[in-house]
Design a protein around this motif. Sequence first.
Motif, PDB file in Angstrom:
ATOM      1  N   HIS A 231       0.735  -1.140   0.123  1.00  9.71           N
ATOM      2  CA  HIS A 231      -0.001  -0.013  -0.186  1.00  9.71           C
ATOM      3  C   HIS A 231       0.793   1.117   0.237  1.00  9.71           C
ATOM      4  O   HIS A 231       0.652   2.395  -0.723  1.00  9.71           O
ATOM      5  CB  HIS A 231      -1.060  -0.112   1.273  1.00  9.71           C
ATOM      6  CG  HIS A 231      -1.775   1.279   1.055  1.00  9.71           C
ATOM      7  ND1 HIS A 231      -2.952   1.408   0.372  1.00  9.71           N
ATOM      8  CD2 HIS A 231      -1.537   2.323   1.513  1.00  9.71           C
ATOM      9  CE1 HIS A 231      -3.396   2.764   0.357  1.00  9.71           C
ATOM     10  NE2 HIS A 231      -2.555   3.412   0.980  1.00  9.71           N
ATOM     11  N   HIS A 280      -6.308  -0.809   5.498  1.00 13.54           N
ATOM     12  CA  HIS A 280      -7.304  -1.121   4.781  1.00 13.54           C
ATOM     13  C   HIS A 280      -7.375  -2.583   4.128  1.00 13.54           C
ATOM     14  O   HIS A 280      -8.335  -3.097   3.782  1.00 13.54           O
ATOM     15  CB  HIS A 280      -7.901  -0.071   3.615  1.00 13.54           C
ATOM     16  CG  HIS A 280      -7.145   0.366   2.895  1.00 13.54           C
ATOM     17  ND1 HIS A 280      -6.749   1.680   2.096  1.00 13.54           N
ATOM     18  CD2 HIS A 280      -6.215  -0.357   1.929  1.00 13.54           C
ATOM     19  CE1 HIS A 280      -6.059   1.707   1.174  1.00 13.54           C
ATOM     20  NE2 HIS A 280      -5.493   0.189   0.926  1.00 13.54           N
ATOM     21  N   HIS A 281      -6.372  -3.084   3.831  1.00  8.84           N
ATOM     22  CA  HIS A 281      -6.154  -4.356   2.940  1.00  8.84           C
ATOM     23  C   HIS A 281      -6.278  -5.636   4.058  1.00  8.84           C
ATOM     24  O   HIS A 281      -6.441  -6.502   3.672  1.00  8.84           O
ATOM     25  CB  HIS A 281      -4.572  -4.355   2.455  1.00  8.84           C
ATOM     26  CG  HIS A 281      -4.455  -3.533   1.280  1.00  8.84           C
ATOM     27  ND1 HIS A 281      -4.940  -3.762  -0.004  1.00  8.84           N
ATOM     28  CD2 HIS A 281      -3.966  -2.256   1.206  1.00  8.84           C
ATOM     29  CE1 HIS A 281      -4.638  -2.747  -0.589  1.00  8.84           C
ATOM     30  NE2 HIS A 281      -4.048  -1.673   0.076  1.00  8.84           N
TER      31      HIS A 281
HETATM   32 CU    CU Z   1      -4.192   0.275  -0.246  1.00 12.97          CU
END
Ligand code: CU
Lengths: 567, 59
Positions: A231, A280-281
């Motif tokens: 990310h 968020h993953h």
């Molecule tokens: Cu991400």
Amino acid sequence: MSATPQYRVCPTTGLKVFGATQALIKANAVAAVVFLAVGGLFGLSVALTRWPDVHLLPMDWFYLALTAHGLDVLLCWIIFFEVAVLYFASSVLLNCRLAAPRMAWLAFWLMVIGGVLTNITVLQGNSSVMFTSYTPLQAAPNFYLGLIIFAVGALIACGVFFGTLVLAKDERTYEGSVPLVTFGALTAAIIAVFTLASGAIILVPTWLWSLGYISHIDPLMYKLVWWAMGHSSQQINVSVHVSLWYAVAAILLGAKPLSEKASRLAFLLYIFFLQLASAHHLLVEPGVGSEWKIFNTSYAMYLAVLGSMIHAMTVPGTIEAAQRRLGFNKGMFEWLRKAPWGNPAFSGVFLSLVLFGFLGGISGVVLGTEQINLIMHNTVYAPGHFHATVVTGTTLTFMAVTYLLVPLVFQREIMFPRMAKLQPYVFAIGAGGISLFMMAAGTLGVPRRHWDITFADSIFPYQIPSAGFLMMALNGVCAILAATGGLMYIVNTVASVFFGKRTGDAPVKTYAATPAQAMGRPVVADYGSAGTMYIPGTIVLVGVFFVSFVLYYYVNWKYLAEVWPLR
Amino acid sequence: MSKNGAASGADQPEAAERIPFWQRVCDNPFLLLFIGVTVPTVFYLIWGIMEIAQIPVAP
Ligand SMILES: [Cu+2]
Ligand code: HEM
């Protein structure tokens, strides 16, 4: 240490371009474009496979192509280009020779070797673990080794960037604070250090595991640390392409940022908070608690989103203020109507700004909200979202910048100017389309990374609504358009770089009132704000953006309530 | 850090002697690097790893 290094003064911007810097920018940019060509082809083949009526590739090839696509475009294309931008933002903008050009060449070759090694390994067929390479899926050792070598190269390039900052300060090649574009690049480089360090922490043990020296890699631990790389690297992209938006506005329009302070604050918020969004993953992972998830993706993240909101206001505002200064003052939108839409550097940047904000930004906040994420997690909505950020945002911006890079750094004319004029539009429509249609399909439940959404050989039959099939077909059509736009870019860039007419010292056409050379310090390397806040057009645009944002956000909460009816 | 700040008074409307705190922060790339690496390491990585490490092993 070499004695007085050679440089030339750029006739368009008035900036000093040192020989070593120029050669390195060229090398990295060319490598980037080559990987984009390869990766784009894989992307098209993936999209055509996911078009149910075409279903181009057999299953094993599909996963191979998907793996190669992610690696070549997200990693190689983008990071090579970013290294070129880092060298530009340090050496060129600070008027300073590059620190340790030898190291920079080492970095380049390591990245080439790493990228090629990983590609070869993927093509050998036993490493179709996709870009994320989640354990317990195991790739051949050279897959991880290639990535590690690539990452080491990129880390060295960041080191050269920091070294050049120090050198410039020591040799006093600039005064006061670094220019905004350099500050944005610094933001990117800082995030890159965290990204690459996390990558090393997770990929080295995984490599040893694939060699058989380590017996077990915990899948959740892997995911956690991997996403600190996966990310964060997207946040490098955001920082770099936002910096380039300011840079292109400055070079083409002589635009000064609306407010240096506000823009720097926005980058500062990125440095502090943006990387936390990695969480968020893991929003649906059972092993980590809600406090961790919500703190990292909501509370802290919204501060970084605030940074993006500031840019969303100040980048178009910067352009509006500059255009108004150039005399396009009539009414609300003359500045926009009379903007240089025929110049691919400008049109590419502006399209990227709009698409990144509307498609990528809004869907990103929706996906990053723990509750509504549940509706879309691991559907093809996710690739829809990140093609908006990383394709219509980063990639389109890099393409736009290439139209300045070729004349300014390669000193060649763009070979097919008509094609260049059209290219950003074709690519933007195509890439905007794949983003939109993948998001639509995902909302209807179409999974990501799935070879056959009819689930023909599944033990548990499931019927995706036919609208989902239609969306994947439209995605395929747009993929053809995007690939066409990509091809136009690649053909034109390669032709111009190798066979274009040499421009020598002829300046590139810009729209600023005064020629850059006459202004003392070129705007792109300067410090100082536009000195106006009169940007009514931007305020209307931003208003439209906010209304869309809020509506879409609440539509998804409503949708969630219907998925889980409380009866 | 900002020792040469006095030389750059030209484009600063405020007093040149005292450079504002946040500007000093922004002008120090290595301080920013430190913050930019520490914050996610603590809140994302270390906190996350601690939570995962606390999951009891299946019997
Ligand atoms: Cu991400
Ligand atoms: C011609 C342009 C492109 C087309 C048609 C395209 C299409 C696609 C499609 C259909 C998928 C698969 C979605 C799925 O099945 O889950 C995909 C995945 C992906 N794309 Fe693209 N793409 C393009 C360009 C790009 C670019 C320029 C980037 C990055 C800068 C990118 C990054 C990715 C990534 C990271 C994945 C995920 C791979 C994975 O799931 O492991 N794409 N793309």
